[in-house]
Design an enzyme around this catalytic site. Structure first.
Site, PDB file in Angstrom:
ATOM      1  N   ASP A   1       0.861  -1.192   0.000  1.00  0.00           N
ATOM      2  CA  ASP A   1       0.000   0.000   0.000  1.00  0.00           C
ATOM      3  C   ASP A   1       0.895   1.240   0.000  1.00  0.00           C
ATOM      4  O   ASP A   1       1.739   1.403   0.880  1.00  0.00           O
ATOM      5  CB  ASP A   1      -0.879  -0.026   1.267  1.00  0.00           C
ATOM      6  CG  ASP A   1      -1.942   1.065   1.257  1.00  0.00           C
ATOM      7  OD1 ASP A   1      -3.073   0.771   1.638  1.00  0.00           O
ATOM      8  OD2 ASP A   1      -1.635   2.214   0.881  1.00  0.00           O
TER       9      ASP A   1
ATOM     10  N   ASP B   1      -3.457   2.258  -5.534  1.00  0.00           N
ATOM     11  CA  ASP B   1      -2.234   2.258  -4.727  1.00  0.00           C
ATOM     12  C   ASP B   1      -2.080   1.033  -3.839  1.00  0.00           C
ATOM     13  O   ASP B   1      -1.260   1.027  -2.947  1.00  0.00           O
ATOM     14  CB  ASP B   1      -2.160   3.549  -3.894  1.00  0.00           C
ATOM     15  CG  ASP B   1      -2.746   3.390  -2.514  1.00  0.00           C
ATOM     16  OD1 ASP B   1      -3.812   2.747  -2.396  1.00  0.00           O
ATOM     17  OD2 ASP B   1      -2.125   3.887  -1.568  1.00  0.00           O
ATOM     18  N   GLU B   2      -2.839  -0.004  -4.110  1.00  0.00           N
ATOM     19  CA  GLU B   2      -2.895  -1.118  -3.168  1.00  0.00           C
ATOM     20  C   GLU B   2      -3.052  -2.431  -3.915  1.00  0.00           C
ATOM     21  O   GLU B   2      -3.863  -2.503  -4.840  1.00  0.00           O
ATOM     22  CB  GLU B   2      -4.172  -0.894  -2.377  1.00  0.00           C
ATOM     23  CG  GLU B   2      -4.170  -1.139  -0.955  1.00  0.00           C
ATOM     24  CD  GLU B   2      -5.569  -0.937  -0.405  1.00  0.00           C
ATOM     25  OE1 GLU B   2      -5.973  -1.804   0.340  1.00  0.00           O
ATOM     26  OE2 GLU B   2      -6.254   0.054  -0.729  1.00  0.00           O
TER      27      GLU B   2
HETATM   28  P1  TTP Z   1      -5.210   5.055   0.868  1.00  0.00           P
HETATM   29  O1  TTP Z   1      -4.176   3.999   0.656  1.00  0.00           O
HETATM   30  O2  TTP Z   1      -6.336   4.749   1.764  1.00  0.00           O
HETATM   31  O3  TTP Z   1      -4.535   6.371   1.436  1.00  0.00           O
HETATM   32  P2  TTP Z   1      -3.149   6.994   1.119  1.00  0.00           P
HETATM   33  O4  TTP Z   1      -2.320   6.142   0.211  1.00  0.00           O
HETATM   34  O5  TTP Z   1      -3.344   8.385   0.631  1.00  0.00           O
HETATM   35  O6  TTP Z   1      -2.491   7.087   2.555  1.00  0.00           O
HETATM   36  P3  TTP Z   1      -1.889   5.900   3.437  1.00  0.00           P
HETATM   37  O7  TTP Z   1      -2.038   4.635   2.667  1.00  0.00           O
HETATM   38  O8  TTP Z   1      -0.457   6.263   3.634  1.00  0.00           O
HETATM   39  O9  TTP Z   1      -2.678   5.930   4.694  1.00  0.00           O
HETATM   40  O10 TTP Z   1      -5.781   5.510  -0.532  1.00  0.00           O
HETATM   41  C1  TTP Z   1      -4.990   5.586  -1.693  1.00  0.00           C
HETATM   42  C2  TTP Z   1      -5.402   6.731  -2.576  1.00  0.00           C
HETATM   43  O11 TTP Z   1      -6.783   6.632  -2.892  1.00  0.00           O
HETATM   44  C3  TTP Z   1      -5.217   8.077  -1.913  1.00  0.00           C
HETATM   45  O12 TTP Z   1      -3.923   8.629  -2.100  1.00  0.00           O
HETATM   46  C4  TTP Z   1      -6.297   8.892  -2.544  1.00  0.00           C
HETATM   47  C5  TTP Z   1      -7.390   7.898  -2.909  1.00  0.00           C
HETATM   48  N1  TTP Z   1      -8.495   8.005  -1.936  1.00  0.00           N
HETATM   49  C6  TTP Z   1      -9.593   8.784  -2.254  1.00  0.00           C
HETATM   50  O13 TTP Z   1      -9.654   9.339  -3.355  1.00  0.00           O
HETATM   51  N2  TTP Z   1     -10.585   8.908  -1.328  1.00  0.00           N
HETATM   52  C7  TTP Z   1     -10.544   8.298  -0.099  1.00  0.00           C
HETATM   53  O14 TTP Z   1     -11.481   8.443   0.712  1.00  0.00           O
HETATM   54  C8  TTP Z   1      -9.405   7.494   0.221  1.00  0.00           C
HETATM   55  C9  TTP Z   1      -9.309   6.807   1.555  1.00  0.00           C
HETATM   56  C10 TTP Z   1      -8.419   7.377  -0.725  1.00  0.00           C
HETATM   57 MG    MG Z   2      -2.091   4.099   0.561  1.00  0.00          MG
END
Ligand code: TTP
Ligand code: MG
Length: 370
Positions: free
Chosen positions: A11, A106-107
């Site tokens: 992630d 991103d995952e």
């Molecule tokens: P996440 O992996 O949940 O968040 P992140 O990568 O920004 O932060 P971290 O993993 O370090 O906690 O989500 C990945 C991407 O998805 C994020 O950069 C933006 C998008 N996203 C949205 O558009 N809306 C949301 O509500 C969430 C949670 C994420």
């Molecule tokens: Mg993330």
């Protein structure tokens, strides 16, 4: 005997924000968010860890984010760029395995069982992937390894940002004991408070609650809770990407209120949903059976709820019923309405258990490309 699986979860750290900061070094060290403009009722997609110190987080209305952190730098959303980076990450991961299930941009889950890389060490493989992502793309990824998807995802989150954590089979009983029930997939804020109200706060509490009690209280979800609170999860890593949901939603310029108006809006959304469904020629959806219909409501105070259930066919009246079931208990002004259909992955037989279940979930903002 089935061999112990080695599942990894990767992630990216504050993904969209990390890309913006990498490409604009003057943002380094400052609180940065990516999202919609506050003048247009925008919300944040994400923000970096500097911004999180102020209490800013994903899905927060941009206007509220500026109240918490006036010096926040807001960048507009640039999906094509984030998608391009996502493809590069995917390419790096595929150097090590084809058994990849992407969850979002991103995952991803990786099934590294029996892998030939690094003498089969999932830990070394994930560390190598993280290093390549850092060296080639200058982005930080967190990683986790565990015997199943549930724990692999928890593991990648455990040492965030830029961290790695492995949960070995021996560690599971001790590890899950103190895990808050809110960390269990499918347990959203609503179910979490229902569980908490009867004293079930950690997985250890769930373990002593007993299967019959769980099923009586939570229907089909009770079976799954029984397994998950013990760290058991047989969900396969699904390599062939199959679209699992189709939905349409609308945010209103002004909050709407009253059954009649809400129903009229829901009906318009349904018409659009049918149009999009009809365009699914490449991936036709079988209506009925194990499909779940859902209605999503976001209230004027930004509280959000999704109600979901399986129905024998696709009909507007089902959406209407779901809507009233939830709205009836809380007839407040509404800023967003959505509805949609989820269908099971054919490889995933365990979904049968959810058939009669109504689940409330905390929705993430997930981009669905039609
Ligand atoms: P996440 O992996 O949940 O968040 P992140 O990568 O920004 O932060 P971290 O993993 O370090 O906690 O989500 C990945 C991407 O998805 C994020 O950069 C933006 C998008 N996203 C949205 O558009 N809306 C949301 O509500 C969430 C949670 C994420
Ligand atoms: Mg993330």
């Amino acid at each position: 005997m089935i061999p112990q699986r080695k599942i990894a979860h990767i992630d990216m750290d504050c993904f969209y924000a990390a890309i913006e900061i990498r490409d604009n070094p003057s943002l380094q060290g400052k609180p940065v968010a990516v999202g919609g403009d506050s003048s247009r009722r925008g919300v944040l997609c994400t923000c970096n860890y500097e911004a999180r110190k102020f209490g800013v987080h994903s899905a927060l209305p941009t206007s509220q984010a500026f109240k918490l952190c006036p010096q926040l730098i807001l960048m507009p959303v640039d999906m094509p760029r984030y998608k391009a980076e996502s493809m590069k990450i995917s390419e790096i991961i595929h150097r090590f395995t084809e058994r990849v299930e992407p969850l979002s941009l991103d995952e991803a889950y990786l099934d590294l069982t029996g892998s030939s890389h690094f003498q089969g060490s999932a830990t070394l493989t994930v560390q190598a992937i993280r290093k390549l992502i850092q060296d080639e793309l200058h982005l930080a990824a967190s990683g986790g390894v565990a015997p199943n998807k549930f724990l692999a995802k928890i593991a990648s989150d455990w040492k965030k940002p830029n961290g790695f954590f492995a949960i070995t089979p021996e560690m599971i009983p001790e590890f899950v004991k103190n895990l808050p029930v809110g960390k269990i997939p499918g347990v959203g804020k609503v179910m979490e408070s229902r569980l908490s109200a009867i004293g079930l706060k950690a997985c250890a509490d769930l373990q002593s609650f007993g299967r019959d009690n769980l099923v009586r209280k939570f229907g089909g979800m009770g079976f799954r809770l029984f397994d998950l609170c013990r760290g058991i999860d047989d969900e396969p890593v699904v390599t062939d990407w199959i679209r699992k949901s189709l939905s349409v939603e609308d945010t209103f310029a002004q909050d709407i209120q009253g059954a009649e108006l809400c129903l009229a809006e829901l009906s318009k959304i349904y018409q659009e949903f049918l149009r999009r469904l009809a365009r699914q020629e490449d991936n036709p959806v079988q209506i009925g059976g194990r499909n779940q219909l859902f209605v999503k409501i976001k209230y004027g105070d930004f509280r959000q709820t999704t109600i979901e259930r399986s129905f024998p066919s696709l009909d507007f009246t089902y959406f209407q019923d779901l809507f009233f079931e939830r709205y009836g208990t809380s007839p407040k002004p509404i800023r967003l309405l959505g509805l949609g259909l989820r269908w099971p992955d054919p490889l995933d037989s365990r979904q049968l258990r959810f058939d009669l279940d109504t689940r409330e979930t905390e929705d993430r903002v997930i981009e669905i490309t039609f």
